[in-house]
Motif scaffolding. Structure first.
Motif, short mmCIF file in Angstrom:
data_model
loop_
_atom_site.label_atom_id
_atom_site.label_comp_id
_atom_site.label_asym_id
_atom_site.label_seq_id
_atom_site.Cartn_x
_atom_site.Cartn_y
_atom_site.Cartn_z
N VAL A 1 -31.38 9.24 31.47
CA VAL A 1 -31.05 7.84 31.43
C VAL A 1 -30.11 7.39 32.29
O VAL A 1 -30.29 6.25 33.23
N HIS A 2 -28.86 8.18 32.39
CA HIS A 2 -27.83 7.60 33.42
C HIS A 2 -28.41 7.74 34.73
O HIS A 2 -28.08 7.12 35.75
N ALA A 3 -29.36 9.02 35.05
CA ALA A 3 -30.04 8.80 36.44
C ALA A 3 -30.73 7.95 36.77
O ALA A 3 -30.72 7.47 37.85
N VAL A 4 -31.59 7.23 35.77
CA VAL A 4 -32.35 6.14 36.09
C VAL A 4 -31.55 4.86 36.39
O VAL A 4 -31.68 4.26 37.26
N GLN A 5 -30.36 4.70 35.54
CA GLN A 5 -29.58 3.79 35.88
C GLN A 5 -29.07 3.70 37.38
O GLN A 5 -28.91 2.76 38.07
N GLN A 6 -28.38 4.92 37.65
CA GLN A 6 -27.90 5.15 38.95
C GLN A 6 -29.08 4.84 40.27
O GLN A 6 -28.84 4.37 41.09
N LEU A 7 -30.37 5.36 39.67
CA LEU A 7 -31.41 5.29 40.89
C LEU A 7 -31.63 3.72 40.90
O LEU A 7 -31.94 3.32 42.11
N ALA A 8 -31.69 3.12 39.86
CA ALA A 8 -31.95 1.68 40.10
C ALA A 8 -30.85 0.95 40.93
O ALA A 8 -31.42 -0.10 41.71
N LYS A 9 -29.64 1.18 40.80
CA LYS A 9 -28.74 0.71 41.45
C LYS A 9 -29.13 1.02 43.18
O LYS A 9 -28.78 0.02 43.81
N VAL A 10 -29.17 2.03 43.26
CA VAL A 10 -29.39 2.51 44.63
C VAL A 10 -30.54 1.78 45.02
O VAL A 10 -30.61 1.16 46.36
N MET A 11 -31.49 1.58 44.49
CA MET A 11 -32.91 1.08 44.79
C MET A 11 -32.88 -0.45 45.04
O MET A 11 -33.79 -1.16 45.53
N GLY A 12 -31.80 -1.27 44.53
CA GLY A 12 -31.64 -2.43 44.52
C GLY A 12 -32.28 -3.34 43.42
O GLY A 12 -32.52 -4.34 43.18
N TRP A 13 -32.90 -2.28 42.26
CA TRP A 13 -33.40 -3.02 41.15
C TRP A 13 -32.17 -3.53 40.18
O TRP A 13 -31.08 -3.11 40.45
N HIS A 14 -32.65 -4.36 39.22
CA HIS A 14 -31.44 -4.84 38.32
C HIS A 14 -31.56 -4.51 37.04
O HIS A 14 -32.76 -4.06 36.36
N VAL A 15 -30.42 -3.98 36.61
CA VAL A 15 -30.49 -3.44 35.13
C VAL A 15 -30.32 -4.61 34.18
O VAL A 15 -29.57 -5.48 34.30
N THR B 1 -33.47 -0.83 30.46
CA THR B 1 -34.63 -1.95 31.12
C THR B 1 -34.23 -2.29 32.36
O THR B 1 -32.85 -2.72 32.74
N VAL B 2 -34.99 -1.93 33.52
CA VAL B 2 -34.45 -2.43 34.69
C VAL B 2 -35.74 -3.36 35.23
O VAL B 2 -36.80 -2.88 34.86
N ALA B 3 -35.39 -4.22 36.10
CA ALA B 3 -36.30 -5.30 36.81
C ALA B 3 -36.40 -4.90 38.41
O ALA B 3 -35.17 -4.67 38.99
N SER B 4 -37.64 -5.03 38.84
CA SER B 4 -37.66 -4.97 40.45
C SER B 4 -36.69 -5.93 41.13
O SER B 4 -36.62 -7.01 40.48
N PRO B 5 -36.64 -5.78 42.36
CA PRO B 5 -35.59 -6.83 43.15
C PRO B 5 -36.29 -8.11 43.11
O PRO B 5 -35.42 -9.19 42.75
N ASN B 6 -37.56 -8.32 43.19
CA ASN B 6 -38.01 -9.62 42.97
C ASN B 6 -38.36 -10.16 41.68
O ASN B 6 -38.92 -11.16 41.37
N GLY B 7 -38.14 -9.26 40.91
CA GLY B 7 -38.18 -9.78 39.40
C GLY B 7 -39.75 -9.59 38.87
O GLY B 7 -40.04 -10.20 37.86
N ALA B 8 -40.76 -9.29 39.81
CA ALA B 8 -41.96 -8.92 39.38
C ALA B 8 -42.11 -7.81 38.47
O ALA B 8 -43.10 -8.10 37.53
N TYR B 9 -41.77 -6.72 38.48
CA TYR B 9 -41.98 -5.77 37.52
C TYR B 9 -40.50 -5.31 36.68
O TYR B 9 -39.45 -5.41 37.11
N ALA B 10 -40.83 -4.90 35.34
CA ALA B 10 -39.69 -4.52 34.67
C ALA B 10 -39.99 -3.03 34.26
O ALA B 10 -41.07 -3.15 33.68
N ILE B 11 -39.48 -2.40 33.97
CA ILE B 11 -39.43 -1.10 33.50
C ILE B 11 -38.59 -0.78 32.51
O ILE B 11 -37.27 -1.10 32.62
N SER B 12 -38.99 -0.26 31.19
CA SER B 12 -37.94 0.09 30.01
C SER B 12 -38.18 1.67 29.59
O SER B 12 -39.31 2.05 29.68
N VAL B 13 -37.07 2.10 29.84
CA VAL B 13 -37.04 3.53 29.46
C VAL B 13 -36.23 3.91 27.98
O VAL B 13 -35.06 3.36 27.98
#
Lengths: 208, 589
Positions: B532-546, B568-580
Motif C-alpha cells: 500500500v505504501h508502495a502504491v502511495q509513493q508511486l502515485a506521488k511520483v507519477m503525479g497522481w493525487h491521493v 484511493t488515488v486519482a489520475s492527474p486529469n481526474g478522469a480515473y480513480a483507482i482504489s486499492v
C-alpha cells in the motif's frame, strides 16, 4: 545481677549432630617446608592457601561444674568474612580402637558484633591468640598447619609473640555421629605424613 | 734315492765337526777364546730347516736322469745342496712326510721345467703349436679354479658362522628390547594417565573425578604385560608389550544422541535407539592402549551425562513430565514436538551389524546440542571443583561462602533458595533445543514466504553473532525495481527460547509466540502494508493525487491481525480513480 543458669548438657547442632574427628601433631619450623611440600602432593589440587585468624575464647562460669566455653574466631586476612563461633564438646571416652579424637561440635557463622553479643550474654574472654599458617583439604579432610602466637596487648593483633618454635598440625573431619569410617581415612592419611609429623589422638584433658 | 745314501758319507764328517768344535765368538786381548754356546736340538733343527733350499736340492736330484744341461752349474750347487740335505737327515723324522711331499712335487716341477727347457732348444722335441696352448693354459686354469673354489668355500664358511652369531645376538637383544619396551610404554602411559600400584597390580584411573566429577563409577583399568607372543614367529606390526584391561561396562564406544522429532503417536517403541558409529580410525603413531583408554573414558563421560540427565529428568517438576525409558529421555519442549536424548553404547561388533537397518533412517542428530552437552558437563565439573573454596577463618567448615553469609546477613528463605538453585543440565539443554528449533523454523518460514511471494521481496540477513539462547535476523521487505521510490520495511527479529521479539525500525516491539502461524501472519501483514505504501509513493511520483489513505479502514472482512488498509488515488486529469484495499489474505484491486 545473677549469672544465668549454665547447663552442662551437651549442645547439639540442630537436627544433624555433627562430630569433629581430630588428630594433632606438631612440626618444627625447620621442617615446615618439607611438610607443606608433602601436603601439596597429597591433598586436592587447589592453590595452596594461607590464613591469619584471631581466636577469642570465651567462658561462661556457673555456680558449679565446668565453665561453658565458646570460641569466636575471625579472619584477619578477610575482614569482611563472617565470624565463626564454635562450641566444642568434651572428647568422647570409650572406644580405644578408634583412631581419632571425637568430640561434639557446633559451628555457627556470626556477624561482626559477636564479641559484644557474647559479653552481653555474660561470657567473659578468657584468652586470645593469633593463628597463621596454611590450610589444605582432601575431600572432607581438612589439614591446618598453623603457628600460634600470643597477643601481647589485648585486642591488638599486630603485636604478637610466637608461642613456640613449632607449627601445630591438625587433621580434622566434620561428620555426623557414628561415622567411624572417617577415622580410618584419617589414620591412613596420617600414615602418609610420617615421619615428617606424627599425628596422634591427643586428649586435651590429660595435658591440663 | 741313491743320491741320498751317497751324500750320507760326507755328512758324517760335517756333523762331527760341528758337534766337536764350538765356534769362536770372540778372542780377547789376553788370548782367551769365547765360544758360541752349542745350539740345542730344536734350535739346531730350526737353523737347519732355514738353510734348506728345496729348489736347489731337487734340481740336483733331477740332474742325474736328465744329466745333460748346465753340468758345471749343477756340480757347484750339488755340494751345497747335498750338505744341507745330509745335515738335516738324521733328526728329520717329524718333517719326513713334509719333505717327501715337497720332494715329489719338486720332482714333478723339475721334470716339467726340464721338458720345457728341452722343448725350448727344439733339437730333440717340438711341440705342436695348436696342442700346446690348451696344455699350457689349461693346467693353471684348473688349478686356479680349484684354489678359488677352496678359498671361496672357506670364506663362505666364515661368513655363515658370522651370520649365525649375528642372528643369535639379534634375537637376544630383541628379547631384551621387548622387556625394555614394556617399561618404556609404561612410562609413556604414566605420563598421560593416572596410575597407582596396588599389590602386584598396576591400576589406572579413567574417571573425571580429579576434574570435579561426582559420578560414582570407579573407572579403574588394569595395566597388563603382554606376554603371549611366540618368540620364534614374526612379531605382528601392531604388537604392543603393554595392554590395558578396562571394565567390561566401559568397553566399546558410546555417544549421546540428541534429536528433535514430531511427536510420535505411540511411545511403545521408544527406548530402543540403536545407532552406532563406526569405530574411530587409529591415528598413526598412537598406541592401541591409548585408543582403548580414550574410548573407555568417552563411554564413562557419556554415561555420566546420561545419568545426570535422567536424575534431573526425574527430579525436576515440569508441566509436561520428562519421560525416562531405558536409554532414552524424552522431553516436550513445545506441544507436538519431542526432544529425545539417548545414550548409544555399542559393546560388540555383532550388535553393530544387527543395528545396521536403523542406519537407513535419516540422520537427525543435533550435533550442536550433543557437543553442548559435553561442554555443559565439563562446566559442571569445573563448578564442583571451584566451589570448594577454603574457609576463612580456617576453623570454619567447608560450606560455600555465600551460604555462610546467610546467617550473619539474615537472608530470608527465598534468598537462600535462590543461592542454592542452579539450572540443571537438562533444563539448559531443553532451552537450547527450544531455541534451535525456533530458529530453524523461523528461517524456514521466512524462506517459504520468500519463495512463494515474488512481490514484494523478502530478504533475511542472519547475524553471525549469537548465543546458545538467542540469535537475531534482519528482515527486509522491498519492491524490486522501486527501491529508490519506496522505502523498504526493516524488521529485526530476535529469536529467544520461547518467543520471537520483533523490533520495527520506528522502535515498536511486538512479541510473537513460538507458533509458526503468528510469524507468518505478521510477515504477510507487513508485506501488504508495504504494498500500500508502495502504491502511495508511486502515485506521488507519477503525479497522481491521493484521494484517501487509511491504514485502518473499518470495512471489509475482519482480519486476524491488524485492520485492512486502503488507498484511493486519482489520475492527474481526474478522469480515473483507482482504489486499492489490502487485507492479510489478499489484495483487491
Amino acid at each position: 545481677m545473677e549469672a544465668p543458669p549454665v547447663t552442662v548438657m551437651p549442645v547439639t547442632g540442630g537436627t544433624i549432630n555433627m562430630m569433629e574427628y581430630l588428630l594433632q601433631g606438631s612440626v618444627l619450623d625447620q621442617s615446615l617446608d618439607s611438610l607443606l611440600h608433602r601436603l601439596r602432593g597429597l591433598c586436592d589440587n587447589i592453590e595452596p592457601e594461607t590464613f591469619a585468624d584471631h581466636e577469642l575464647v570465651y567462658l561462661l562460669k556457673g555456680q558449679q561444674g565446668n565453665p561453658f566455653i565458646l570460641r569466636a574466631r575471625r579472619s584477619l586476612a578477610h575482614p569482611t568474612a563472617p565470624w565463626h563461633l564454635r562450641y566444642l564438646g568434651q572428647p568422647e571416652v570409650g572406644d580405644k580402637s578408634r583412631h581419632a579424637l571425637v568430640r561434639n561440635c557446633v559451628d555457627v557463622a556470626a556477624s561482626h558484633s559477636l564479641p559484644d553479643f557474647l559479653n552481653e550474654m555474660g561470657f567473659r574472654m578468657d584468652h586470645e591468640f593469633v593463628a597463621k599458617g596454611h590450610i589444605f583439604r582432601k575431600g572432607a579432610l581438612k589439614v591446618v598447619v598453623s603457628k600460634l602466637s600470643r597477643v601481647l596487648v589485648p585486642g591488638n593483633t599486630d603485636n604478637t609473640e610466637p608461642l613456640s618454635l613449632s607449627y601445630l598440625v591438625e587433621l580434622s573431619v566434620l561428620a555426623p555421629a557414628g561415622q567411624d569410617t572417617v577415622s580410618e581415612d584419617m589414620r591412613s592419611f596420617a600414615e602418609q605424613l610420617k615421619p615428617l609429623v606424627h599425628l596422634e589422638k591427643i586428649d586435651p584433658k590429660r595435658l591440663m | 734315492m741313491n743320491e741320498n745314501s751317497m751324500s750320507g758319507v760326507p755328512a758324517v764328517r760335517v756333523s762331527i765337526e760341528s758337534s766337536c768344535e764350538r765356534q769362536v765368538q770372540e778372542v780377547s786381548l789376553d788370548g782367551v777364546e769365547t765360544y758360541v754356546p752349542p745350539l740345542s736340538m730344536s734350535q739346531n733343527l730350526a737353523k737347519l730347516a732355514q738353510r734348506i733350499d728345496f729348489g736347489q736340492g731337487s734340481d740336483s736330484d733331477e740332474e742325474d736322469p736328465n744329466g745333460q744341461s748346465r753340468v758345471s752349474d749343477w756340480s757347484k750347487q750339488d755340494l751345497e745342496g747335498e750338505e744341507g740335505l745330509v745335515k738335516f737327515q738324521p733328526c728329520s723324522w717329524p718333517w719326513d712326510s713334509v719333505r717327501n711331499h715337497l720332494r715329489s712335487a719338486l720332482t714333478e716341477m723339475c721334470v716339467l721345467h726340464d721338458m720345457l727347457s728341452v722343448i725350448k732348444e727344439k733339437k730333440y722335441m717340438a711341440l705342436d703349436p695348436v696342442s700346446q696352448d690348451p696344455i699350457v693354459v689349461k693346467t693353471p686354469q684348473v688349478f686356479q679354479l680349484i684354489s678359488k673354489k677352496k678359498s671361496l668355500a672357506t670364506a663362505g664358511q666364515l661368513l655363515l658362522r658370522g651370520a649365525e652369531k649375528l642372528s643369535k645376538s639379534v634375537a637376544e637383544s630383541q628379547e631384551q628390547w621387548r622387556q625394555r619396551d614394556f617399561n618404556a610404554e609404561l612410562l609413556h602411559l604414566r605420563s598421560q594417565w593416572k596410575l597407582r600400584k596396588v599389590g602386584d597390580k598396576i591400576l589406572g584411573d579413567l574417571s573425571y573425578r580429579s576434574a570435579g566429577s561426582l559420578f560414582t563409577h570407579h573407572g579403574t583399568f588394569e595395566v597388563i604385560k603382554n606376554t603371549d607372543i611366540d618368540l620364534d614367529k614374526k612379531i605382528p606390526d601392531d604388537y604392543c608389550p603393554l595392554n590395558v584391561q578396562i571394565p567390561s561396562d566401559l568397553e566399546g564406544s558410546a555417544y549421546i544422541k540428541v534429536s528433535i522429532q514430531k511427536q510420535s503417536a505411540d511411545i511403545g517403541d521408544l527406548g530402543t535407539v540403536n545407532l552406532f558409529r563406526k569405530p574411530p580410525k587409529a591415528k598413526p603413531g598412537s598406541q592401541v592402549w591409548h585408543l582403548k583408554l580414550e574410548a573407555a573414558q568417552n563411554v564413562l563421560l557419556c554415561k555420566e551425562i546420561f545419568a545426570q540427565l535422567s536424575r534431573e529428568a526425574v527430579q525436576i517438576k515440569s508441566h509436561i513430565p520428562h519421560i525416562v525409558v531405558k536409554n532414552q529421555i524424552i522431553s516436550q519442549p513445545f506441544p507436538g514436538l519431542q526432544l529425545s536424548i539417548s545414550l548409544c553404547h555399542s559393546t560388540t561388533d555383532k550388535k553393530n551389524q544387527r543395528a545396521s537397518p536403523d542406519k537407513t533412517k535419516p540422520d537427525d542428530h543435533l550435533y550442536v546440542l550433543e557437543h553442548n552437552l559435553h561442554q555443559l558437563i565439563r562446566e559442571f565439573h569445573k563448578q564442583t571443583l571451584s566451589s570448594s573454596v577454603m574457609p576463612h577463618p580456617a576453623s570454619a567448615p567447608f560450606v560455600p561462602k555465600r551460604l555462610r553469609m546467610a546467617g550473619p546477613m539474615a537472608y530470608d528463605k527465598s534468598e537462600i533458595s535462590s543461592l542454592q538453585h542452579s539450572e540443571g543440565l537438562l533444563e539448559k539443554i531443553v532451552k537450547q533445543a527450544k531455541h534451535i528449533f525456533l530458529r530453524s523454523r523461523t528461517a524456514r518460514t521466512i524462506d517459504s514466504l520468500a519463495s512463494r511471494i515474488e512481490d514484494p521481496q523478502i530478504q533475511a540477513h542472519w547475524s553471525n553473532i549469537n548465543d546458545v539462547y538467542e540469535s537475531s535476523v534482519k528482515v527486509l521487505i522491498t519492491s524490486q525495481g522501486y527501491e529508490q521510490i519506496c522505502k523498504s520495511i526493516q524488521l529485526q527479529l530476535n529469536i529467544g527460547v520461547e518467543q520471537i521479539r520483533v523490533v520495527h525500525r520506528d522502535g515498536r516491539v511486538i512479541t510473537l509466540s513460538h507458533q509458526e502461524q503468528e510469524l507468518q501472519d505478521f510477515l504477510l501483514s507487513q508485506m501488504s502494508q508495504h504494498q500500500v505504501h508502495a502504491v502511495q509513493q508511486l502515485a506521488k511520483v507519477m503525479g497522481w493525487h491521493v484521494l484517501s489513505f487509511s491504514n485502518h479502514v473499518g470495512l471489509g472482512a475482519i482480519e486476524s491481525i491488524g485492520n485492512a488498509s486502503a488507498i484511493t488515488v486519482a489520475s492527474p486529469n481526474g478522469a480515473y480513480a483507482i482504489s486499492v484495499q489490502r487485507g492479510n489474505i489478499d489484495s483487491k484491486q
